[in-house]
Design a protein around this motif. Structure first.
Motif, PDB file in Angstrom:
ATOM      1  N   VAL A  24       0.858  -1.076   0.128  1.00  0.00           N
ATOM      2  CA  VAL A  24      -0.002  -0.094   0.024  1.00  0.00           C
ATOM      3  C   VAL A  24       0.759   1.097  -0.061  1.00  0.00           C
ATOM      4  O   VAL A  24       0.717   2.258  -0.799  1.00  0.00           O
ATOM      5  CB  VAL A  24      -0.944   0.124   1.236  1.00  0.00           C
ATOM      6  N   ALA A  25       1.886   1.242   0.894  1.00  0.00           N
ATOM      7  CA  ALA A  25       2.755   2.220   0.902  1.00  0.00           C
ATOM      8  C   ALA A  25       3.476   2.525  -0.242  1.00  0.00           C
ATOM      9  O   ALA A  25       3.789   3.727  -0.765  1.00  0.00           O
ATOM     10  CB  ALA A  25       3.946   2.169   2.050  1.00  0.00           C
ATOM     11  N   LEU A  26       3.965   1.602  -1.045  1.00  0.00           N
ATOM     12  CA  LEU A  26       4.902   1.851  -2.146  1.00  0.00           C
ATOM     13  C   LEU A  26       3.931   2.194  -3.345  1.00  0.00           C
ATOM     14  O   LEU A  26       4.283   3.051  -4.053  1.00  0.00           O
ATOM     15  CB  LEU A  26       5.655   0.419  -2.509  1.00  0.00           C
ATOM     16  N   ALA A  27       2.811   1.648  -3.305  1.00  0.00           N
ATOM     17  CA  ALA A  27       1.698   2.034  -4.376  1.00  0.00           C
ATOM     18  C   ALA A  27       1.445   3.630  -4.290  1.00  0.00           C
ATOM     19  O   ALA A  27       1.460   4.256  -5.228  1.00  0.00           O
ATOM     20  CB  ALA A  27       0.551   1.081  -4.320  1.00  0.00           C
ATOM     21  N   TYR A  28       1.465   4.136  -3.052  1.00  0.00           N
ATOM     22  CA  TYR A  28       1.075   5.476  -2.939  1.00  0.00           C
ATOM     23  C   TYR A  28       2.467   6.427  -3.113  1.00  0.00           C
ATOM     24  O   TYR A  28       2.092   7.303  -3.983  1.00  0.00           O
ATOM     25  CB  TYR A  28       0.969   5.625  -1.394  1.00  0.00           C
ATOM     26  N   VAL A  29       3.548   5.905  -2.794  1.00  0.00           N
ATOM     27  CA  VAL A  29       4.775   6.690  -2.983  1.00  0.00           C
ATOM     28  C   VAL A  29       5.027   6.692  -4.577  1.00  0.00           C
ATOM     29  O   VAL A  29       5.249   7.868  -5.229  1.00  0.00           O
ATOM     30  CB  VAL A  29       6.034   5.887  -2.442  1.00  0.00           C
ATOM     31  N   GLY A  30       4.692   5.378  -5.457  1.00  0.00           N
ATOM     32  CA  GLY A  30       4.707   5.463  -6.592  1.00  0.00           C
ATOM     33  C   GLY A  30       3.989   6.370  -7.567  1.00  0.00           C
ATOM     34  O   GLY A  30       4.273   7.223  -8.518  1.00  0.00           O
ATOM     35  N   SER A  31       2.690   6.499  -6.969  1.00  0.00           N
ATOM     36  CA  SER A  31       1.718   7.145  -7.503  1.00  0.00           C
ATOM     37  C   SER A  31       1.926   8.865  -7.379  1.00  0.00           C
ATOM     38  O   SER A  31       1.741   9.568  -8.332  1.00  0.00           O
ATOM     39  CB  SER A  31       0.299   6.741  -6.965  1.00  0.00           C
ATOM     40  N   TYR A  32       2.307   9.028  -6.146  1.00  0.00           N
ATOM     41  CA  TYR A  32       2.651  10.476  -5.727  1.00  0.00           C
ATOM     42  C   TYR A  32       3.878  10.909  -6.742  1.00  0.00           C
ATOM     43  O   TYR A  32       3.803  12.174  -7.082  1.00  0.00           O
ATOM     44  CB  TYR A  32       3.141  10.364  -4.348  1.00  0.00           C
ATOM     45  N   VAL A  33       4.714  10.023  -6.866  1.00  0.00           N
ATOM     46  CA  VAL A  33       6.028  10.479  -7.666  1.00  0.00           C
ATOM     47  C   VAL A  33       5.540  10.801  -9.335  1.00  0.00           C
ATOM     48  O   VAL A  33       5.695  11.689  -9.766  1.00  0.00           O
ATOM     49  CB  VAL A  33       7.121   9.421  -7.953  1.00  0.00           C
ATOM     50  N   ILE A  34       4.515   9.827  -9.792  1.00  0.00           N
ATOM     51  CA  ILE A  34       3.991  10.008 -11.070  1.00  0.00           C
ATOM     52  C   ILE A  34       3.413  11.263 -11.380  1.00  0.00           C
ATOM     53  O   ILE A  34       3.356  12.112 -12.214  1.00  0.00           O
ATOM     54  CB  ILE A  34       3.432   8.746 -11.588  1.00  0.00           C
ATOM     55  N   LYS A  35       2.170  11.445 -10.068  1.00  0.00           N
ATOM     56  CA  LYS A  35       1.420  12.532 -10.146  1.00  0.00           C
ATOM     57  C   LYS A  35       2.425  13.841 -10.046  1.00  0.00           C
ATOM     58  O   LYS A  35       1.877  14.758 -10.977  1.00  0.00           O
ATOM     59  CB  LYS A  35       0.660  12.843  -9.134  1.00  0.00           C
ATOM     60  N   SER A  36       3.144  14.090  -9.348  1.00  0.00           N
ATOM     61  CA  SER A  36       4.181  15.202  -9.183  1.00  0.00           C
ATOM     62  C   SER A  36       4.977  15.466 -10.413  1.00  0.00           C
ATOM     63  O   SER A  36       4.828  16.625 -10.960  1.00  0.00           O
ATOM     64  CB  SER A  36       5.086  14.900  -8.081  1.00  0.00           C
ATOM     65  N   TYR A  37       5.342  14.503 -11.379  1.00  0.00           N
ATOM     66  CA  TYR A  37       6.124  14.807 -12.592  1.00  0.00           C
ATOM     67  C   TYR A  37       4.856  14.912 -13.650  1.00  0.00           C
ATOM     68  O   TYR A  37       5.158  15.919 -14.500  1.00  0.00           O
ATOM     69  CB  TYR A  37       6.594  13.519 -12.934  1.00  0.00           C
ATOM     70  N   LYS A  38       3.924  14.406 -13.618  1.00  0.00           N
ATOM     71  CA  LYS A  38       2.735  14.693 -14.801  1.00  0.00           C
ATOM     72  C   LYS A  38       2.199  16.116 -14.440  1.00  0.00           C
ATOM     73  O   LYS A  38       2.026  16.899 -15.536  1.00  0.00           O
ATOM     74  CB  LYS A  38       1.526  13.853 -14.386  1.00  0.00           C
ATOM     75  N   ASN A  39       2.128  16.633 -13.163  1.00  0.00           N
ATOM     76  CA  ASN A  39       1.853  18.035 -12.997  1.00  0.00           C
ATOM     77  C   ASN A  39       2.597  19.195 -13.977  1.00  0.00           C
ATOM     78  O   ASN A  39       2.191  20.152 -14.191  1.00  0.00           O
ATOM     79  CB  ASN A  39       1.569  18.337 -11.594  1.00  0.00           C
ATOM     80  N   PHE A  40       4.077  18.733 -14.048  1.00  0.00           N
ATOM     81  CA  PHE A  40       4.818  19.350 -14.531  1.00  0.00           C
ATOM     82  C   PHE A  40       5.599  18.961 -15.683  1.00  0.00           C
ATOM     83  O   PHE A  40       6.903  19.182 -16.096  1.00  0.00           O
ATOM     84  CB  PHE A  40       5.922  20.075 -13.574  1.00  0.00           C
ATOM     85  N   GLU A  41       4.780  18.009 -16.430  1.00  0.00           N
ATOM     86  CA  GLU A  41       5.523  17.262 -17.478  1.00  0.00           C
ATOM     87  C   GLU A  41       5.805  18.257 -18.619  1.00  0.00           C
ATOM     88  O   GLU A  41       7.003  17.962 -19.475  1.00  0.00           O
ATOM     89  CB  GLU A  41       4.549  16.290 -18.057  1.00  0.00           C
TER      90      GLU A  41
END
Length: 243
Positions: A24-41
């Motif tokens: 659960v924690a890793l899924a959240y971290v991975g999603s958070y990283v992708i979301k952060s990059y997507k916001n400023f892609e």
């Protein structure tokens, strides 16, 4: 009963539970990283920066399955199951080491990547296109203006076409009197966006790398426990945890 085996079995059961929580924690971290990059892609040209996040999410999915396998293998006292459990832990450990290495590499490449892409995006700003939306979102979210600082706007077509002013997204929050003129620097966010975005992305990757390192250490304890049970059980009968 051999205290070492009891302890090892207990560690493995706890490790199985940790694997579920870790998934659960890793899924959240991975999603958070992708979301952060997507916001400023628009400002991050190198899409390989997302490789660590993709690996993390893949590992998270596998961890759910491993948690079930490890729990069943330990309770049923299956040497084959524990051996398979060990192989999977080793595979995940290798994947996490890979993600950690990629994260370390790309942390050092963020600044150069931003320098190559940001200036071009800012120069395309016209108040209507997709680059406009990306720049406005960036400047509003990070409370910044321009690439290095707010005066960078003087070198863009927008500045000369709009009465020598910067976009409204450069204005400080709740600054109703801001018109975007450089003669009112007290109403503008004067710090550049490059340093702020770099700091944010560096922080996101560092956070992900710290989580990976933590779970890798836990897995080392799990591998050690499996080895203890396997070695001891060759000399003694495999003893149930609940005996």
């Amino acid at each position: 009963m051999d205290c070492g085996i009891i302890t090892s079995k207990t560690v493995l059961l706890l490790l199985s539970l940790i694997f579920w929580a870790a998934g659960v924690a890793l899924a959240y971290v991975g999603s958070y990283v992708i979301k952060s990059y997507k916001n400023f892609e628009d400002f991050v040209a190198d899409r390989y920066n997302l490789i660590p996040a993709a690996i993390i999410i893949g590992v998270a999915v596998v961890m759910f399955v491993i948690g079930i396998l490890g729990c069943c293998a330990t309770l049923k006292e299956s040497k084959v199951g524990l051996g398979f459990f060990l192989l999977i832990i080793l595979s995940i450990f290798a994947a996490e080491v890979t993600a950690f290495v990629f994260g370390f590499i790309y942390r050092g490449r963020i600044k150069g990547d931003l320098e190559k892409s940001m200036s071009g995006v800012f120069k395309k700003y016209d108040g209507l296109n997709s680059e406009t939306q990306a720049v406005d979102y960036l400047q509003t979210q990070l409370e910044c203006c321009g690439v290095q600082n707010y005066t960078d706007w003087t070198a863009t077509p927008w500045f000369g076409q709009h009465n020598n002013s910067v976009p409204q997204s450069c204005c400080k929050a709740n600054s109703t009197q801001c018109s975007g003129l450089l003669s009112q620097p007290e109403l503008l966010n004067t710090q550049g966006c490059e340093s702020k975005l770099e700091e944010m992305l560096q922080g996101v990757l560092s956070y992900a790398m710290l989580v990976i390192l933590g779970f890798a250490i836990i897995q080392l304890f799990g591998m050690f426990s499996i080895c203890v049970i396997t070695c001891r059980s060759r000399k003694n009968d495999y003893q149930p945890l609940y005996a």
